[in-house]
Design an enzyme around this catalytic site. Structure first.
Site, short mmCIF file in Angstrom:
data_model
loop_
_atom_site.label_atom_id
_atom_site.label_comp_id
_atom_site.label_asym_id
_atom_site.label_seq_id
_atom_site.Cartn_x
_atom_site.Cartn_y
_atom_site.Cartn_z
N ALA A 18 0.84 -1.31 -0.12
CA ALA A 18 0.03 0.20 0.00
C ALA A 18 0.96 1.12 -0.09
O ALA A 18 0.87 2.12 0.81
CB ALA A 18 -0.96 -0.15 1.13
N LEU A 19 1.82 1.31 -1.00
CA LEU A 19 2.78 2.28 -1.08
C LEU A 19 2.18 3.54 -1.13
O LEU A 19 1.50 3.75 -1.82
CB LEU A 19 3.94 1.94 -1.95
N HIS A 20 3.36 4.42 -0.38
CA HIS A 20 2.80 5.93 -0.49
C HIS A 20 3.68 6.90 -0.82
O HIS A 20 4.80 6.06 -1.19
CB HIS A 20 2.02 6.44 0.72
N GLY A 67 5.71 8.45 0.93
CA GLY A 67 6.92 8.26 1.72
C GLY A 67 7.91 7.04 1.34
O GLY A 67 9.00 7.29 1.25
N HIS A 68 7.24 5.82 1.15
CA HIS A 68 7.86 4.94 0.47
C HIS A 68 8.63 5.35 -0.64
O HIS A 68 9.69 4.81 -1.10
CB HIS A 68 6.98 3.87 0.13
N LYS A 92 9.70 7.84 11.00
CA LYS A 92 8.21 7.98 11.21
C LYS A 92 8.30 6.90 12.51
O LYS A 92 7.80 7.04 13.67
CB LYS A 92 7.24 7.94 10.42
N GLN A 143 11.61 1.45 15.31
CA GLN A 143 11.89 0.33 14.21
C GLN A 143 13.13 0.61 13.57
O GLN A 143 13.96 -0.24 13.45
CB GLN A 143 10.75 0.26 13.33
N ARG A 184 -1.67 3.19 6.90
CA ARG A 184 -2.76 3.15 7.45
C ARG A 184 -3.87 4.47 7.35
O ARG A 184 -4.84 4.29 7.77
CB ARG A 184 -2.59 3.03 9.10
O1 PAF Z 1 7.67 -0.60 8.35
C1 PAF Z 1 7.41 -1.55 7.82
O2 PAF Z 1 6.53 -1.51 6.65
C2 PAF Z 1 7.49 -3.08 8.42
O3 PAF Z 1 7.80 -3.05 9.72
C3 PAF Z 1 8.68 -3.80 7.55
C4 PAF Z 1 9.86 -2.75 8.08
C5 PAF Z 1 8.48 -3.71 6.23
C6 PAF Z 1 8.89 -5.13 8.31
O4 PAF Z 1 7.84 -5.86 7.89
#
Ligand code: PAF
Length: 298
Positions: free
Chosen positions: A34-36, A38-39, A159, A163, A196
């Site tokens: 569901a790329l946006h 940011g990606h 963000k 992580q 999301r």
């Molecule tokens: O940030 C995410 O979309 C996930 O946590 C990742 C890094 C792809 C791991 O599943």
């Protein structure tokens, strides 16, 4: 160039190994689809800094501690492929849990404990506390992806600040890849881009930018000279206090010395972190207070 699509770890491993043997550097962006925008910014940066870009799309069940959340997570693989190709991606790798961990899934559908990867101390507190097991799931899949792709550089958005630290520590422990941390991309009204956001009702979408406003106001307080962790935390929490969001945490941490608990006293650098529910949708955001980018020294 037409995007290469691969669906098994062995095909992806072979493809990447061949490209490395040709002397090409590989930039890697791990996603759950569901790329946006940011990606896409991560993909573009990876394309500028490497010969090739691999994007993984895998909605990782190991990192969801709520099955409804996993079911509702947005999916759009065809749209993702088009977006990755347009942003300069070379290969898109999607997989399945069984594909990543053949013979390691138990009868109850869970991955056998021996296959799980310890996410380290950056996983303690905040997200780690509110989403038990989440970072173990993230570390496990990110480690598998690093093993398959063996990227030169891997790109993560700030963000998801905690992580970023988990991925950085994992890469350090493995000895590769270089982890590149990238600034958060926002919508015009300040809301951090997130897959999301697609799940927000119009009312909650209007309310959600209060998170960024509270973080931004806390950065202004820092810029005016406030360095006390407690004062900064209370100010951040107050900024969210009047909103209809259900705040899980509004916290301050030293980004260079992660602690599970709230730090006390003065800080030399700081990050504000928020998790809040907008109706049924859980949003997180973070903002470095002492810098607006550049070398974060993370
Ligand atoms: O940030 C995410 O979309 C996930 O946590 C990742 C890094 C792809 C791991 O599943």
């Amino acid at each position: 160039m037409e995007l290469v699509r691969l669906e098994t770890p062995s095909a992806a491993r072979d493809w990447c190994a061949q490209r490395r043997a040709e002397g090409r550097s590989i930039g890697f962006v791990a996603t759950m689809g569901a790329l946006h925008r940011g990606h896409m910014t991560l993909v573009r940066q990876a394309a500028q800094e490497n010969d090739l870009v691999v994007v993984s799309v895998f909605v990782n069940p190991l990192q969801f501690n709520d099955s409804t959340d996993l079911e509702r997570y947005p999916r759009d693989i065809e749209g993702d492929c088009a977006r990755v190709e347009e942003a300069g991606g070379t290969m898109l790798f999607s997989g399945t849990l069984e594909g990543f961990f053949p013979g390691q899934i138990q009868a109850d559908g869970e991955l056998q404990p021996a296959s799980l990867v310890d996410p380290g101390s950056a996983a303690l507190g905040l997200e780690g506390e509110f989403r038990p097991g989440h970072f173990m799931g993230v570390a496990t899949i990110v480690n598998s992806l690093f093993e398959v792709i063996e990227p030169t550089r891997a790109y993560f958005g700030l963000k998801d600040f905690q992580q970023c630290l988990v991925a950085r520590d994992l890469a350090k422990a493995r000895g590769n890849p270089t982890v590149v941390l990238c600034r958060t991309i926002r919508e015009e009204d300040g809301l951090a881009c997130s897959s999301r956001n697609l799940l927000l009702t119009l009312e909650w979408r209007d309310e959600a930018p209060v998170i960024q406003r509270a973080l931004g106001a806390t950065r202004v307080l820092w810029q005016r000279g406030e360095r006390d962790a407690g004062v900064l935390r209370d100010f951040l929490a107050e900024g969210l206090g009047a909103s209809a969001l259900s705040v899980e945490y509004a916290a301050i941490r030293d980004p260079l010395a992660w602690t599970p608990n709230d730090p006390t006293g003065t800080l030399d650098q700081a990050v504000g972190l928020v998790a809040a529910k907008a109706g049924k949708v859980r949003l997180i955001d973070s903002l470095l207070l002492h810098t607006d980018g550049g070398d974060l020294g993370l």
